[in-house]
Design a protein around this motif. Structure first.
Motif, PDB file in Angstrom:
ATOM      1  N   GLY A  73       0.719  -1.291  -0.172  1.00 32.39           N
ATOM      2  CA  GLY A  73      -0.188   0.144   0.014  1.00 32.39           C
ATOM      3  C   GLY A  73       0.895   1.308   0.014  1.00 32.39           C
ATOM      4  N   LYS A  74       2.172   1.213   0.036  1.00 30.91           N
ATOM      5  CA  LYS A  74       3.022   2.366   0.106  1.00 30.91           C
ATOM      6  C   LYS A  74       2.895   3.031  -1.204  1.00 30.91           C
ATOM      7  N   THR A  75       2.693   4.502  -1.299  1.00 31.72           N
ATOM      8  CA  THR A  75       2.687   5.013  -2.557  1.00 31.72           C
ATOM      9  C   THR A  75       3.941   5.694  -3.005  1.00 31.72           C
ATOM     10  N   HIS A  76       4.271   5.328  -4.386  1.00 34.42           N
ATOM     11  CA  HIS A  76       5.576   5.639  -5.084  1.00 34.42           C
ATOM     12  C   HIS A  76       4.998   7.017  -5.801  1.00 34.42           C
ATOM     13  N   ILE A  77       6.078   7.760  -5.994  1.00 32.75           N
ATOM     14  CA  ILE A  77       5.892   8.891  -6.681  1.00 32.75           C
ATOM     15  C   ILE A  77       7.142   9.316  -7.517  1.00 32.75           C
ATOM     16  N   SER A  78       6.841  10.015  -8.835  1.00 31.72           N
ATOM     17  CA  SER A  78       7.887  10.295  -9.748  1.00 31.72           C
ATOM     18  C   SER A  78       8.020  11.820  -9.453  1.00 31.72           C
ATOM     19  N   VAL A  79       9.052  12.148  -9.605  1.00 28.98           N
ATOM     20  CA  VAL A  79       9.712  13.594  -9.450  1.00 28.98           C
ATOM     21  C   VAL A  79      10.782  13.930 -10.604  1.00 28.98           C
ATOM     22  N   GLN A  80      10.536  14.901 -11.365  1.00 30.49           N
ATOM     23  CA  GLN A  80      11.453  15.218 -12.225  1.00 30.49           C
ATOM     24  C   GLN A  80      12.176  16.735 -11.945  1.00 30.49           C
ATOM     25  N   ILE A  81      13.431  16.679 -11.850  1.00 26.44           N
ATOM     26  CA  ILE A  81      14.265  17.924 -11.507  1.00 26.44           C
ATOM     27  C   ILE A  81      14.820  18.526 -12.807  1.00 26.44           C
ATOM     28  N   TRP A  82      14.391  19.782 -13.028  1.00 28.28           N
ATOM     29  CA  TRP A  82      14.831  20.576 -13.995  1.00 28.28           C
ATOM     30  C   TRP A  82      16.005  21.507 -13.382  1.00 28.28           C
ATOM     31  N   SER A  83      17.175  21.107 -13.896  1.00 34.11           N
ATOM     32  CA  SER A  83      18.364  22.009 -13.404  1.00 34.11           C
ATOM     33  C   SER A  83      18.782  22.990 -14.557  1.00 34.11           C
ATOM     34  N   LYS A  84      18.513  24.232 -13.924  1.00 33.05           N
ATOM     35  CA  LYS A  84      18.932  25.362 -14.859  1.00 33.05           C
ATOM     36  C   LYS A  84      20.052  26.304 -14.045  1.00 33.05           C
ATOM     37  N   ALA A  85      20.838  25.596 -13.082  1.00 30.67           N
ATOM     38  CA  ALA A  85      21.820  26.289 -12.298  1.00 30.67           C
ATOM     39  C   ALA A  85      22.882  25.213 -12.163  1.00 30.67           C
ATOM     40  N   ALA A  86      23.928  25.665 -11.965  1.00 29.26           N
ATOM     41  CA  ALA A  86      25.090  24.636 -11.823  1.00 29.26           C
ATOM     42  C   ALA A  86      25.036  24.085 -10.372  1.00 29.26           C
ATOM     43  N   LEU A 126      21.941  14.436   3.504  1.00 25.81           N
ATOM     44  CA  LEU A 126      21.184  15.270   2.724  1.00 25.81           C
ATOM     45  C   LEU A 126      20.126  14.658   1.747  1.00 25.81           C
ATOM     46  N   LYS A 127      20.831  13.673   1.054  1.00 24.20           N
ATOM     47  CA  LYS A 127      20.032  12.733   0.100  1.00 24.20           C
ATOM     48  C   LYS A 127      18.638  12.436   0.687  1.00 24.20           C
ATOM     49  N   MET A 128      18.768  11.833   2.112  1.00 27.56           N
ATOM     50  CA  MET A 128      17.654  11.177   2.531  1.00 27.56           C
ATOM     51  C   MET A 128      16.706  12.169   3.152  1.00 27.56           C
ATOM     52  N   LYS A 129      17.108  13.290   3.693  1.00 27.13           N
ATOM     53  CA  LYS A 129      16.494  14.454   4.194  1.00 27.13           C
ATOM     54  C   LYS A 129      15.619  15.260   3.055  1.00 27.13           C
ATOM     55  N   PHE A 130      16.453  15.442   1.922  1.00 24.62           N
ATOM     56  CA  PHE A 130      15.661  15.980   0.818  1.00 24.62           C
ATOM     57  C   PHE A 130      14.517  15.276   0.245  1.00 24.62           C
ATOM     58  N   THR A 131      14.841  13.654   0.146  1.00 21.95           N
ATOM     59  CA  THR A 131      13.732  13.054  -0.384  1.00 21.95           C
ATOM     60  C   THR A 131      12.566  12.609   0.719  1.00 21.95           C
ATOM     61  N   ASN A 132      12.870  12.744   1.948  1.00 24.25           N
ATOM     62  CA  ASN A 132      11.728  12.503   3.020  1.00 24.25           C
ATOM     63  C   ASN A 132      10.744  13.753   2.984  1.00 24.25           C
ATOM     64  N   ILE A 133      11.461  15.036   2.744  1.00 22.64           N
ATOM     65  CA  ILE A 133      10.769  16.327   2.756  1.00 22.64           C
ATOM     66  C   ILE A 133       9.846  16.298   1.358  1.00 22.64           C
ATOM     67  N   ILE A 134      10.480  15.890   0.221  1.00 22.08           N
ATOM     68  CA  ILE A 134       9.541  15.815  -0.811  1.00 22.08           C
ATOM     69  C   ILE A 134       8.270  15.021  -0.669  1.00 22.08           C
ATOM     70  N   GLU A 135       8.473  13.607  -0.315  1.00 16.20           N
ATOM     71  CA  GLU A 135       7.443  12.683  -0.156  1.00 16.20           C
ATOM     72  C   GLU A 135       6.642  13.078   0.873  1.00 16.20           C
ATOM     73  N   SER A 136       6.978  13.826   1.727  1.00 20.44           N
ATOM     74  CA  SER A 136       6.093  14.076   2.909  1.00 20.44           C
ATOM     75  C   SER A 136       5.096  15.242   2.375  1.00 20.44           C
ATOM     76  N   SER A 137       5.664  16.264   1.765  1.00 20.32           N
ATOM     77  CA  SER A 137       4.863  17.268   1.303  1.00 20.32           C
ATOM     78  C   SER A 137       3.888  16.961   0.121  1.00 20.32           C
ATOM     79  N   PHE A 138       4.838  16.068  -0.803  1.00 19.92           N
ATOM     80  CA  PHE A 138       4.070  16.066  -2.252  1.00 19.92           C
ATOM     81  C   PHE A 138       3.012  14.936  -1.963  1.00 19.92           C
ATOM     82  N   LEU A 139       3.246  13.840  -1.255  1.00 18.22           N
ATOM     83  CA  LEU A 139       2.349  12.820  -0.967  1.00 18.22           C
ATOM     84  C   LEU A 139       1.266  13.018   0.127  1.00 18.22           C
TER      85      LEU A 139
END
Length: 444
Positions: free
Chosen positions: A95-108, A426-439
């Motif tokens: 029952g875990k929801t998976h999400i798809s996120v696209q990163i558009w990088s316009k800065a170095a 940072l990788k896990m924190k970034f993902t946790n924040i994205i998942e928590s907010s978007f889901l």
């Protein structure tokens, strides 16, 4: 008649006892004469190999001949434990929801996010390619990443609901370009082509980022999350989070792989500083301090009067070599205390010596009487050498002279391990924040 019955009962009991003794004998002694079939099959290959090597069979170890009367029960219990673990795992992911996120990088800084923190690959590998992309999975999030000059508003297909937009807002010209991207995304949100947006922003070095305020969701905009570089007072760990500056990927600073030589080689220089020296700055004071006691002869120092945004192959190699051949990297404050040199030194195993002073501008936590910089690095326990004034440097260098190689090796290990942990966190924190907010906001 009674006597006959007694004799029959006695005979039956005697036969039962004899049979029990016979069975016990075979259980505890008879089976030892021959190893179980499973063990014999396992020994045949070894015995054949032994004959090939020595011309005769080797005796199998004694432990392999012993029979375990509880072997069947133990196997059943082990299989049941494995089954139970699989059931628990299935329940935890069911029952875990998976999400798809696209990163558009316009800065170095997007390349630092993808290649250094996410450890993602890009295709093609050519840094001058017009379009580069990659994929990665972290937690429940499937990331895709696109970057390059050909990534322009309206010139590529948008087939995702969730986007992270990486922008540069350091100066006026960059802000104008970033605003065009935000207006484009705003239109996508309005026509229901996009649901969720987070922004990773290289902010202004003085922390003057008011231009993006109207786009934040809390102010009626559509930017749900903001990951902001530099010590902005906006950071609240609710919808605005601090993000590291990272290495200078715009100058093609690479991902440095940890090697034996990186850890163990003797480094001929006490310290290094290669950079721009501004008049009447702390960098000028640093140069004067180095010259006073002749420490500039023990360090790799190359100063220039004007900043050069473009890196040549030769200057990049020289800079990397200075980092790899120095035990310490001097990190004076520029327009902001946080600089690329800090992260580049970490990746090279050269301990940053950081000028721990807050630069002018609107940075820092205004609720604290004396705000200090680099709160993200300090919160993560960065093993740096922090100094308040470059007059403290001679004592640092004198102490450095007394360290033996093994002590320096141990310090490098600590630094490199910390830096890897820093990026992983940072990788896990970034993902946790994205998942928590978007889901969460996906739910009705």
């Amino acid at each position: 008649m009674r006597l006959t019955r007694r004799r029959l009962c006695s005979s039956a009991i005697a036969l039962y006892c004899l049979f029990s003794l016979y069975a016990a004998y075979h259980v505890f002694f008879g089976r030892r004469r021959q190893a179980p079939a499973t063990v014999v099959r396992g020994l045949r290959k070894g015995a054949a190999a032994a004959r090939d090597r020595h011309g005769q069979a080797e005796q199998p170890p004694l432990e392999m001949e012993e029979w375990n009367p509880w072997e069947g029960d133990e196997k059943n219990e082990q299989q049941q434990r494995i089954k139970n673990r699989l059931q628990i795992l299935n329940k935890s992911t069911k029952g875990k929801t998976h999400i798809s996120v696209q990163i558009w990088s316009k800065a170095a800084i997007g390349l630092y996010l993808w290649e250094h923190i996410f450890e993602g690959l890009l295709d093609p590998t050519d840094v001058t390619a017009q379009w580069r992309e990659g994929k990665s999975v972290v937690g429940r999030t499937h990331y895709s990443f696109i970057t390059g000059p050909a990534v322009l508003p309206g010139y590529f297909t948008v087939d995702v609901n969730n986007v992270v937009l990486v922008l540069n807002g350091r100066e006026k010209a960059k802000i104008f370009y970033a605003t065009q991207w935000l207006l484009y995304v705003q239109n996508l949100v309005q026509i229901k082509k996009l649901e969720h947006l987070a922004v990773v922003l290289l902010g202004n070095e003085y922390c003057n980022n008011e231009w993006i305020n109207p786009y934040l969701k809390r102010n009626g905009g559509f930017v749900e999350l903001l990951f902001l570089v530099y010590d902005s007072p906006w950071v609240n760990d609710v919808d605005v989070f601090q993000w590291p500056l990272g290495v200078a990927t715009y100058r093609n600073f690479p991902v440095v792989e940890v090697s034996w030589s990186l850890l163990h080689d003797e480094r001929p220089y006490l310290c290094n500083f290669l950079g721009t020296v501004y008049e009447n700055s702390s960098r000028q004071a640093l140069m004067d301090i180095l010259k006073q006691d002749g420490h500039d002869k023990l360090c790799w120092v190359s100063a220039r009067e004007q900043w050069q945004p473009q890196e040549t192959n030769e200057s990049l190699r020289s800079y990397q070599e200075a980092l790899l051949r120095s035990d310490l990297t001097l990190c004076p404050a520029g327009m902001n205390t946080e600089c690329y040199r800090i992260y580049e030194a970490c990746s090279s195993g050269s301990v940053p010596v950081v000028e721990d002073v807050m630069t002018t501008g609107s940075c820092g936590n205004t609720s604290v009487p004396r705000p200090t910089p680099l709160r993200l690095l300090k919160a993560m326990g960065a093993p740096f050498i922090f100094i308040q004034n470059w007059e403290e440097l001679p004592a640092v260098l004198e102490k450095e002279k007394t360290l033996i190689l093994q002590e320096k090796i141990e310090r490098r290990k600590i630094l490199l391990q910390w830096y890897q942990h820093f990026k992983s966190e940072l990788k896990m924190k970034f993902t946790n924040i994205i998942e928590s907010s978007f889901l969460t906001t996906n739910k009705p």
